[in-house]
Structures are given as structure tokens and as C-alpha cells.
Design a protein around this motif. Structure first.
Motif, PDB file in Angstrom:
ATOM      1  N   ALA A 127      38.429  38.508  40.767  1.00 19.56           N
ATOM      2  CA  ALA A 127      39.005  38.586  39.429  1.00 19.56           C
ATOM      3  C   ALA A 127      39.921  39.804  39.399  1.00 19.56           C
ATOM      4  N   PHE A 128      41.184  39.572  39.095  1.00 22.09           N
ATOM      5  CA  PHE A 128      42.193  40.628  39.139  1.00 22.09           C
ATOM      6  C   PHE A 128      42.657  40.983  37.728  1.00 22.09           C
ATOM      7  N   ASP A 129      42.529  42.250  37.370  1.00 20.77           N
ATOM      8  CA  ASP A 129      43.009  42.826  36.119  1.00 20.77           C
ATOM      9  C   ASP A 129      42.191  42.413  34.901  1.00 20.77           C
ATOM     10  N   GLY A 134      32.325  33.092  35.167  1.00 23.62           N
ATOM     11  CA  GLY A 134      32.054  32.245  36.317  1.00 23.62           C
ATOM     12  C   GLY A 134      31.590  33.081  37.499  1.00 23.62           C
ATOM     13  N   PRO A 135      31.244  32.433  38.615  1.00 22.85           N
ATOM     14  CA  PRO A 135      30.648  33.141  39.761  1.00 22.85           C
ATOM     15  C   PRO A 135      31.683  33.858  40.622  1.00 22.85           C
ATOM     16  N   ILE A 136      32.337  34.887  40.061  1.00 22.19           N
ATOM     17  CA  ILE A 136      33.311  35.639  40.844  1.00 22.19           C
ATOM     18  C   ILE A 136      32.596  36.582  41.810  1.00 22.19           C
ATOM     19  N   ASP A 137      33.296  36.945  42.879  1.00 27.39           N
ATOM     20  CA  ASP A 137      32.708  37.759  43.942  1.00 27.39           C
ATOM     21  C   ASP A 137      33.098  39.234  43.854  1.00 27.39           C
ATOM     22  N   ALA A 138      34.221  39.516  43.200  1.00 32.74           N
ATOM     23  CA  ALA A 138      34.712  40.896  43.146  1.00 32.74           C
ATOM     24  C   ALA A 138      35.659  41.027  41.964  1.00 32.74           C
ATOM     25  N   TYR A 139      35.897  42.268  41.580  1.00 28.20           N
ATOM     26  CA  TYR A 139      36.736  42.535  40.405  1.00 28.20           C
ATOM     27  C   TYR A 139      37.471  43.844  40.615  1.00 28.20           C
ATOM     28  N   THR A 140      38.766  43.853  40.297  1.00 30.45           N
ATOM     29  CA  THR A 140      39.508  45.101  40.308  1.00 30.45           C
ATOM     30  C   THR A 140      40.383  45.161  39.067  1.00 30.45           C
ATOM     31  N   SER A 141      40.376  46.316  38.427  1.00 27.28           N
ATOM     32  CA  SER A 141      41.148  46.504  37.204  1.00 27.28           C
ATOM     33  C   SER A 141      41.229  47.999  36.929  1.00 27.28           C
ATOM     34  N   PHE A 142      41.565  48.302  35.706  1.00 27.76           N
ATOM     35  CA  PHE A 142      41.551  49.679  35.231  1.00 27.76           C
ATOM     36  C   PHE A 142      40.348  49.851  34.314  1.00 27.76           C
TER      37      PHE A 142
END
Length: 364
Positions: A127-129, A134-142
Motif C-alpha cells: 500500500a503506497f501513500d 484488505g490483506p496488504i503486506d507492507a505500507y509506506t507513507s508519511f
């Protein structure tokens, strides 16, 4: 955060990511894909905000190429603010058998079914930003609440002691975007009890024209001379708000906040029409998304890379990288967006803004 500390923080984060990737690649994990022939699907939500296609997409493409010795490829699609179209784009990525997906959701809830389908097909999802469900594996944002804090603090600074002589208007983002709720929460944490909020809106699809319409209603309800400040969650909406204020004959303009450091917003800041924006260094965020996608495509752990665990409404303890943000005003344009190479002085100081740039010491 001052420029020195800001660069240090970003450099440390980038260094940590690079080290983690190297250590993971060198590890002989079972099930690791050693081939560089990796395809990553990149789904971005819209193309009205300049950042997605001008900054994020090129950084992700470059990083994936670097991490795969030039053999990896990015399959790109833009949903143009259409959640149904984005779901179809996920289906296409599944049909194309990408090795990983980077998804910036139009609608964090609506995307959950598509992400589940990707997972069932064995495709890991970053998941970006925006924190998709749902079953996401990773996330990057601020740090999105911190964005709201920075905006709220800046608005109070702009108002100085003039916080009770009138009312402010709050123009929040779209209800479909979970980031908008966090921006709003962070701003309220700083503003509540210190200013009077005359009108507050959740702006459909983040569109500048919707923000302008909301602002027209607020001006009519409050009175153009009673509005002492405007909290705008991003720069696009700030542009619409400022147009509405000008059309109503509001002068001088009250301080207006923003976010994303879009070129038009930086120029408005130079001209004294917009008070501030939030500068978010896109390169570390986009690079983190690319690195996470490659690690997951290779079947590797994110443990040494993730800086935090974040919970979504559907998934707990998501490995995450959160990047610091900076309050951008006329006083630090040179030390932020110019020094980082986001814009040149020539980009900002077009003929219309030449005199204002000279006043601030911005010279080609």
C-alpha cells in the motif's frame, strides 16, 4: 525540522533501506526468487495532483531498475480518481501475472476485494501513500497525523494573536481517503480550543472545483470579512479556495494552508497568496515502496527494513516505513524544494513571480 536534520533523517532512512535490501538479498532464504526478471504493477489513483506522475512514478521505475540490474519492469496504470476502474486495473495486473503490486488506492475500502484477489493469486501488495484495506503486506507513507499537526501549527503561527476576531474554514480531503481523516485529526489536535471553526467540509474527490464551491458557501454563511484563516488539506484545494476568495473580493487574503509542495502552490507562497504547504520528500517514500515490492517479489522478509507496524481496519501489524514531513513557507523554499532538486529557481520564478522572487532572494 531544520534542513540539516531533515537531510540527516532522510539519509539515514535511505541508508537503512539499502542496507536491509543488501542483507536480505545475500541471505539464502528458502523460497527466494534470485532472478532479476521481476515485474511490478504500479497503480496510482489520479493525475490531477502533479506529484504522482511527475515524482513518484519515475522514482519507483528507477529504483526497481536499479534493484534488478535493469531487468525488472513496471506495469503502470492510473485510475483517474475512479475506484471501479482501479479494481479493473488490479484484475489486469493479476492476468498479467505481476510478481508484486504497489497500490495507491482511490478508495481504501473499495479496493479491499481486489487486493484479496491479488493475494489469492500469490501476488504480494504494497500500500503506497494511502493505507488500503484488505490483506496488504507492507505500507509506506508519511506520518499523516503529523502532516495535520504541521498544518495546524503553521496556521496558528500565521494568525499570531489574531485567533478570536473571526472564524476559520476547514477544508478537509475526501472521505474515501483514509489519509484525509488523519490529516483532519492532526489539524484538530492543534486548532481545537484556539480558533473558532465557522465551517468545515469533507471535499469530494479532493477536487479544487469542489473546494471552491465549498468556500463560496462558507463566505456566504460567515461573511467575507469574518474569515481570518483557511485550513486546506492540500495544494490543489488551496488553489480553488484562493480563487473563490479573490472572486468574492476578499482582500487581503487570509492565510491558507496546503500540502504537496506543488509548483503552483510554491509560486502562490512566493506571491503571498498561500501561507504554507507541507513538503513531503517523495523520493524516500517512493524508493521504500519499490524496495518493499522487490523484497516481497523475491519472497524475502521486511523485518530489517520496516520502521513501524501500522494497523488498518482489516489488517494488523503491517510492516511500514513512514517518512518525515516539513512545513514549507516563503522562508525555506531555497533550503527545501530547490536544494532537493524538486524545482529550479527558473521553474518557480517565471515572469509573473520575478519581483516576488527577488524580494525573497531567489535568483537564477
Amino acid at each position: 525540522m531544520n534542513a540539516h536534520l531533515r537531510h540527516a533523517a532522510v539519509a539515514v532512512a535511505a541508508s537503512a533501506m539499502a542496507v536491509s535490501l543488501t542483507s536480505c538479498v545475500s541471505a539464502q532464504d528458502s523460497g527466494v526468487k534470485t532472478s532479476d526478471d521481476i515485474s511490478v504493477g504500479l497503480l496510482l489513483p489520479e493525475n490531477e495532483a502533479a506529484r504522482y506522475e511527475k515524482f513518484d512514478k519515475p522514482v519507483i521505475e528507477k529504483k526497481i531498475s536499479e534493484l534488478t540490474n535493469g531487468k525488472g519492469k513496471v506495469l503502470y496504470a492510473n485510475a483517474k480518481q475512479n475506484a471501479s476502474l482501479q479494481t479493473q486495473q488490479i484484475d489486469t495486473m493479476i492476468d498479467n501475472k505481476v510478481d508484486a503490486l504497489i497500490v495507491d488506492a482511490v478508495d481504501s475500502k473499495a479496493i479491499a476485494g481486489g487486493i484479496k484477489k491479488a493475494k489469492e493469486a500469490g501476488i504480494p501488495v504494497v500500500a503506497f501513500d494511502r493505507l488500503a484495506e484488505g490483506p496488504i503486506d507492507a505500507y509506506t507513507s508519511f506520518d499523516n497525523e503529523e502532516v495535520g499537526h504541521v498544518q495546524g501549527i503553521a496556521l496558528l503561527q500565521a494568525l499570531s494573536s489574531d485567533t478570536t476576531s473571526g472564524q476559520i474554514v476547514m477544508m478537509n480531503g475526501a472521505l474515501t481517503d483514509p489519509n484525509a481523516a488523519q490529516f483532519k485529526k492532526g489539524a484538530h489536535a492543534k486548532l481545537d480550543g484556539k480558533v473558532n471553526v465557522g465551517r468545515e467540509y469533507d471535499t469530494k474527490e479532493w477536487k479544487p472545483e469542489n473546494a471552491a464551491a465549498n468556500m463560496e458557501e462558507a463566505i456566504s454563511a460567515i461573511g467575507k470579512n469574518k474569515i481570518i484563516g483557511v485550513y486546506s488539506a492540500n495544494d490543489g484545494m488551496a488553489g480553488g479556495i484562493i480563487k473563490a476568495l479573490k472572486a468574492a473580493g476578499v482582500s487581503p487574503l487570509p492565510p491558507v494552508t496546503g500540502q504537496d509542495a506543488e509548483l503552483a502552490a510554491v509560486q502562490r507562497i512566493v506571491a503571498g497568496q498561500q501561507y504554507m504547504s507541507v513538503y513531503k520528500p517523495y523520493a524516500p517514500e517512493a524508493s521504500a515502496a519499490a524496495e518493499m515490492a522487490i523484497l516481497l517479489a523475491r519472497g524475502m522478509s521486511l523485518d530489517s527494513m520496516a520502521q513501524a507496524d501500522v494497523n488498518s481496519p482489516t489488517t494488523k501489524k503491517i510492516p511500514s516505513v513512514l517518512v518525515p514531513v516539513i512545513s514549507l513557507t516563503k522562508d525555506n523554499i531555497k533550503d527545501t524544494v530547490i536544494e532537493d532538486g524538486v524545482y529550479t529557481v527558473a521553474d518557480i520564478c517565471t515572469p509573473e513571480y520575478k519581483a516576488a522572487c527577488a524580494t525573497l532572494g531567489l535568483k537564477k
